[in-house]
Design an enzyme around this catalytic site. Structure first.
Site, PDB file in Angstrom:
ATOM      1  N   ARG A  77    -105.283  41.959  82.215  1.00 33.46           N
ATOM      2  CA  ARG A  77    -105.118  42.804  83.404  1.00 33.46           C
ATOM      3  C   ARG A  77    -106.295  42.654  84.367  1.00 33.46           C
ATOM      4  O   ARG A  77    -106.108  42.757  85.586  1.00 33.46           O
ATOM      5  CB  ARG A  77    -104.928  44.268  82.991  1.00 33.46           C
ATOM      6  CG  ARG A  77    -103.529  44.477  82.441  1.00 33.46           C
ATOM      7  CD  ARG A  77    -103.175  45.910  82.223  1.00 33.46           C
ATOM      8  NE  ARG A  77    -101.726  46.027  82.105  1.00 33.46           N
ATOM      9  CZ  ARG A  77    -101.102  46.983  81.431  1.00 33.46           C
ATOM     10  NH1 ARG A  77    -101.778  47.905  80.810  1.00 33.46           N
ATOM     11  NH2 ARG A  77     -99.794  47.008  81.392  1.00 33.46           N
ATOM     12  N   LYS A  92     -85.228  49.222  68.131  1.00 32.69           N
ATOM     13  CA  LYS A  92     -84.178  50.244  68.118  1.00 32.69           C
ATOM     14  C   LYS A  92     -83.328  50.267  69.374  1.00 32.69           C
ATOM     15  O   LYS A  92     -83.837  50.090  70.481  1.00 32.69           O
ATOM     16  CB  LYS A  92     -84.832  51.625  67.982  1.00 32.69           C
ATOM     17  CG  LYS A  92     -85.455  51.864  66.633  1.00 32.69           C
ATOM     18  CD  LYS A  92     -86.067  53.237  66.604  1.00 32.69           C
ATOM     19  CE  LYS A  92     -86.523  53.602  65.210  1.00 32.69           C
ATOM     20  NZ  LYS A  92     -87.159  54.917  65.204  1.00 32.69           N
ATOM     21  N   GLY A 140     -94.710  44.467  76.313  1.00 32.88           N
ATOM     22  CA  GLY A 140     -95.850  44.188  75.447  1.00 32.88           C
ATOM     23  C   GLY A 140     -95.538  43.315  74.249  1.00 32.88           C
ATOM     24  O   GLY A 140     -96.171  42.270  74.044  1.00 32.88           O
ATOM     25  N   GLY A 166     -93.260  49.419  80.623  1.00 30.59           N
ATOM     26  CA  GLY A 166     -92.242  50.330  81.162  1.00 30.59           C
ATOM     27  C   GLY A 166     -91.700  49.881  82.506  1.00 30.59           C
ATOM     28  O   GLY A 166     -90.487  49.952  82.754  1.00 30.59           O
TER      29      GLY A 166
HETATM   30  P1  AMP Z   1     -89.617  46.835  70.701  1.00 29.29           P
HETATM   31  O1  AMP Z   1     -90.939  47.507  70.876  1.00 29.29           O
HETATM   32  O2  AMP Z   1     -88.453  47.756  70.760  1.00 29.29           O
HETATM   33  O3  AMP Z   1     -89.467  45.624  71.596  1.00 29.29           O
HETATM   34  O4  AMP Z   1     -89.583  46.316  69.205  1.00 29.29           O
HETATM   35  C1  AMP Z   1     -90.460  45.367  68.709  1.00 29.29           C
HETATM   36  C2  AMP Z   1     -90.565  45.554  67.231  1.00 29.29           C
HETATM   37  O5  AMP Z   1     -89.299  45.390  66.637  1.00 29.29           O
HETATM   38  C3  AMP Z   1     -91.467  44.551  66.568  1.00 29.29           C
HETATM   39  O6  AMP Z   1     -92.544  45.238  66.007  1.00 29.29           O
HETATM   40  C4  AMP Z   1     -90.599  43.929  65.494  1.00 29.29           C
HETATM   41  O7  AMP Z   1     -91.277  43.754  64.257  1.00 29.29           O
HETATM   42  C5  AMP Z   1     -89.492  44.931  65.324  1.00 29.29           C
HETATM   43  N1  AMP Z   1     -88.273  44.316  64.776  1.00 29.29           N
HETATM   44  C6  AMP Z   1     -87.574  43.322  65.302  1.00 29.29           C
HETATM   45  N2  AMP Z   1     -86.540  42.999  64.498  1.00 29.29           N
HETATM   46  C7  AMP Z   1     -86.581  43.814  63.429  1.00 29.29           C
HETATM   47  C8  AMP Z   1     -85.782  43.981  62.274  1.00 29.29           C
HETATM   48  N3  AMP Z   1     -84.719  43.215  62.055  1.00 29.29           N
HETATM   49  N4  AMP Z   1     -86.126  44.945  61.398  1.00 29.29           N
HETATM   50  C9  AMP Z   1     -87.214  45.716  61.623  1.00 29.29           C
HETATM   51  N5  AMP Z   1     -88.006  45.614  62.712  1.00 29.29           N
HETATM   52  C10 AMP Z   1     -87.687  44.669  63.598  1.00 29.29           C
END
Ligand code: AMP
Length: 401
Positions: A37, A198, A355, A378
């Site tokens: 940054r 999620k 990120g 975000g």
């Molecule tokens: P996000 O912050 O929503 O982009 O999620 C990123 C996180 O999702 C990372 O820390 C990954 O380790 C986790 N992730 C991705 N695929 C899986 C999975 N199949 N099971 C558990 N965690 C996951």
């Protein structure tokens, strides 16, 4: 078109120029561990230095919630900026009031002054008009150079633009131009990858994207919720079973918008979420009760590579698997490398952001081979969702005012 007045339109010579930057850098034990940054704001600062402006930097840091929290002071960051610039950077421990006035009066053209954390004042996050007027009071020109803070209507991102001639800084301009090229009037087919943990954190994103893109590739933990909605077994994988109806609705919405949804056809499973855990590839119908899906399998990667090859534009947020842990980084790395190869061959425009996504592309060694990688979290997601970003809308409003 993203509308804004560029920095080159501003008359800055001997003027007090307030620049909203994002110095919310990741710190650990008082040390900056990623200076991206800081690097990104240098073009604007250097251009203003050459233009002999009196430069005043404004930023938030952390979440002090309107109170002075000494460990969230921007003071220590002045040295890091000074090192990057090769010039001293002065610091004043407030962002409004007489201390700022005195420091601004003493500032010589071409010199840089860093002001204290804007969020030490409650008026910042409340976008309080009086506070915005106070911020503006010690300056002649405002330069907005923090895209990553532009999704918030705060006094230093939106309010202040009502009180000063407003221009987009070079980092902001680069970001807006790259994002405009990717989704403003993109070359079709447009493919979006949405991965990550999620569904619940990216519901708006998924629902809005289906009407904008030709294909939505869903990966990561969130794909499990979609697979479960299709009646597939997901064992003990991360899965939001309470959101399977929502996932089904998104798939229906996609169908009516002629957006193809791509889900994994095979997956890498393990019995525990641990580096080096024994893993195997199974077909999507063969996930056992004790299995945990942690990555996409080789057939799915091949499908993704083919879809990328047929696309003209790619927007990407979120990993395909638990990429931080080997060997569950394979899907993300392979897909990222394929996208980078197509970009380098001039066949694809690929923009990624967020990120974890930046970390995943760095791990794959391809971050600099994408058309553009946004470090905004975000703000990048809200842009991808098609939401109006208040800090960007303010630039457009001031461009014609
Ligand atoms: P996000 O912050 O929503 O982009 O999620 C990123 C996180 O999702 C990372 O820390 C990954 O380790 C986790 N992730 C991705 N695929 C899986 C999975 N199949 N099971 C558990 N965690 C996951």
């Amino acid at each position: 078109m993203a509308a804004y007045r560029p920095l080159s339109d501003a008359d800055v010579h001997s003027k007090r120029v307030l620049v909203r930057v994002d110095l919310n850098v990741p710190m650990q034990d008082g040390k900056i561990f990623d200076a991206t940054r800081i690097e990104r704001i240098l073009p604007t600062i250097n251009e203003l230095r050459h233009g002999r402006a009196k430069i005043m930097l404004l930023s938030h840091f952390g979440r002090p919630k309107g109170r002075v929290v000494p460990k969230m002071s921007l003071g220590p960051i002045a040295d890091a900026i000074a090192n990057a610039l090769g010039e001293p950077v002065f610091f004043v421990d407030d962002c409004v009031g007489h201390k700022v006035r005195d420091a601004a009066d003493a500032l010589k053209p071409g010199r840089v002054l860093l002001l204290e954390n804007t969020r030490f004042h409650a008026g910042e996050e409340a976008n309080d008009q009086n506070f915005a007027r106070e911020l503006a009071g010690e300056a002649d020109v405002f330069v907005s150079d923090a895209f990553s803070a532009a999704h918030r209507a705060h006094a230093s991102t939106e309010g202040i633009t009502h009180f000063l001639p407003t221009f987009a800084g070079r980092a902001m301009q680069t970001e807006l131009d790259a994002l405009e090229a990717a989704l403003g009037s993109p070359a079709h087919p447009v493919v979006a990858v949405v991965g990550g943990a999620k569904v619940s954190t990216k519901l708006d994103l998924l629902s809005n994207l289906v009407s904008k893109v030709d294909m939505l590739i869903i990966g990561g933990g969130m794909a499990n919720t979609f697979l479960a909605a299709q009646g597939k077994p997901v064992g003990k994988s991360l899965c939001e079973h309470d959101l399977t109806d929502t996932a089904a609705k998104i798939m229906k919405l996609a169908k009516s918008a002629s957006c193809e949804i791509i889900l994994p056809t095979d997956v890498v499973v393990a019995s525990e979420f641990k580096a080096g855990a024994a893993s195997k590839v199974v077909g999507i119908n063969d996930v056992a009760n004790e299995d945990m899906i942690l990555d996409v399998g080789p057939d799915s990667i091949e499908v993704v590579a083919d879809k990328f090859a047929a696309a003209k534009t790619l927007v990407w947020n979120g990993p395909f698997g638990a990429f931080e842990i080997e060997p569950f980084d394979k899907g993300t790395v392979a897909a990222a490398q394929k996208a980078a190869e197509l970009v380098q061959a001039g066949k694809l425009i690929a923009v990624a952001g967020g990120g974890d996504t930046v970390a995943a592309l760095n791990a794959a060694g391809v971050a600099d081979k994408f058309t553009y990688v946004s470090t905004a979290g975000g703000a990048f997601l809200e842009w991808m969702e098609g939401k109006e970003l208040p800090g960007v809308a303010a630039l457009a409003a001031r461009a014609t005012a």
